[in-house]
Design an enzyme around this catalytic site. Structure first.
Site, short mmCIF file in Angstrom:
data_model
loop_
_atom_site.label_atom_id
_atom_site.label_comp_id
_atom_site.label_asym_id
_atom_site.label_seq_id
_atom_site.Cartn_x
_atom_site.Cartn_y
_atom_site.Cartn_z
N HIS A 173 99.59 71.37 -12.66
CA HIS A 173 98.58 70.49 -12.06
C HIS A 173 98.13 69.46 -13.09
CE1 HIS A 173 94.77 69.06 -10.45
NE2 HIS A 173 95.29 69.36 -9.27
N ASN A 228 92.84 73.25 -3.03
CA ASN A 228 92.65 73.63 -4.44
C ASN A 228 91.15 73.55 -4.73
OD1 ASN A 228 92.60 73.93 -7.19
ND2 ASN A 228 93.75 72.06 -7.65
N TRP A 229 90.54 74.72 -4.87
CA TRP A 229 89.08 74.75 -5.08
C TRP A 229 88.69 74.41 -6.52
CZ3 TRP A 229 87.29 79.90 -2.20
CH2 TRP A 229 87.50 79.72 -0.83
N LYS A 230 89.67 74.34 -7.41
CA LYS A 230 89.38 74.05 -8.83
C LYS A 230 88.28 75.00 -9.31
CE LYS A 230 91.19 69.45 -8.08
NZ LYS A 230 91.21 68.03 -8.41
N SER A 261 92.85 62.52 -3.40
CA SER A 261 91.85 61.91 -2.52
C SER A 261 92.23 61.95 -1.03
CB SER A 261 91.55 60.47 -2.95
OG SER A 261 90.90 60.46 -4.23
N GLU A 284 95.36 68.37 -13.99
CA GLU A 284 94.25 68.77 -14.88
C GLU A 284 94.73 69.73 -15.97
OE1 GLU A 284 91.66 69.76 -11.64
OE2 GLU A 284 91.76 67.64 -11.12
N GLU A 301 101.13 64.32 -6.96
CA GLU A 301 99.71 63.97 -7.07
C GLU A 301 99.56 62.89 -8.15
OE1 GLU A 301 96.84 67.30 -5.70
OE2 GLU A 301 97.46 67.75 -7.74
N GLY A 343 90.58 62.81 -7.24
CA GLY A 343 89.12 62.79 -7.38
C GLY A 343 88.53 61.39 -7.52
N GLY A 398 91.80 68.63 -2.89
CA GLY A 398 90.75 69.15 -3.75
C GLY A 398 89.40 69.08 -3.04
N GLY A 399 88.66 68.01 -3.30
CA GLY A 399 87.29 67.86 -2.81
C GLY A 399 87.11 68.15 -1.32
#
Ligand code: 13P
Length: 249
Positions: free
Chosen positions: A96, A9-11, A213, A98, A168, A174, A234-235
């Site tokens: 999600h 997920n590149w957000k 994470s 966010e 999640e 994150g 993500g990251g």
């Protein structure tokens, strides 16, 4: 045999030109594999670029990070499931954390979005997860089961079978704080039991990804949990060589 799914997920990262460069490096480091699927969730405007670059690879696919629940209408700034599909998406993240916590998406809206994804032929990845406060109150399972029920409330039980789930925990996203394999196992087991209850057992086979994470170091121990069917990252999906290495875990 597990067929794990690695979803990046590149957000809000990677414009189309960066994505082209990213995919060039990724594809050079990630030859075709039949034993797993790698998914990319770029920002909506970058999605067609990535979709075109994975077009000839059956082991790779692209998804959209969010959709609107209506098929069309006066909804400035939104994307429908059909538009995402037309742009090359085959998957959609729904609910999600966010979207829920930054943009105020409700459980009812997640239900409408799962139904919209289905109408357009997108596979939903239904994201659930508890906040730290809910976890500390001992409410984790109650919260994720409630989120799951709301997300599938507008589709037939048999239609749940084509979807995917992602657990999640909000406190792990994150933050560098990952759920232990035991934590993930407990929640995935509870979600699988609920999937069974909702579908008369057939839904027990729905893959449940873990996210929060995840990195190259902890990926293997999380994937070793029998009920973890893949990883939503993500990251650690933002740098192409590292992502190619993680996806080979
Ligand atoms: P991080 O891997 O950066 O914690 O993000 C997880 C996530 O939200 C993926 O959807």
């Amino acid at each position: 045999m597990k067929h794990p799914i690695f979803a990046g997920n590149w957000k809000l990262n990677h414009a189309p030109a960066d994505a082209e460069q990213f995919m060039k490096v990724f594809l050079a480091h990630y030859p075709r594999r039949q034993d797993r699927t790698v998914l990319f969730f770029p920002p909506a405007l970058t999605l067609p670029t990535v979709a075109a670059l994975v077009n000839d690879r059956s082991d790779l696919a692209v998804g959209v990070q969010n959709i609107h629940w209506e098929d069309h209408g006066a909804f400035t700034g939104e994307n429908s499931a059909a538009i995402a599909h037309g742009a090359g998406a085959r998957y959609a993240l729904i609910g999600h954390s966010e979207r829920r916590h930054v943009f105020g998406e409700t459980e009812e809206q997640t239900g409408l979005k799962v139904a919209a994804a289905l109408r357009a032929g997108l596979t939903s990845i239904i994201c659930v997860g508890e906040t730290l406060e809910q976890r500390e109150r001992g409410d984790t399972v109650r919260v994720v089961v409630r989120q799951l029920r709301a997300a599938v409330s507008r589709i037939q039980p048999s239609q749940i079978i084509g979807s995917l789930l992602a657990y999640e925990p909000v406190w792990a996203i994150g933050t560098g704080r990952t759920a232990t394999p035991e934590d993930a196992d407990a929640v995935h087991t509870a979600l699988r039991a609920e999937l069974g209850a909702l579908t008369g057992d057939q839904g027990r086979a729905v893959p449940i990804l873990y996210g929060g994470s995840v990195n190259r170091i902890n990926a293997a121990s999380l994937l070793a949990v029998p009920d973890v069917g893949g990883l939503l990252v993500g990251g650690a999906s933002l740098e192409p060589e590292g992502w190619a290495t993680l996806a080979r875990t």
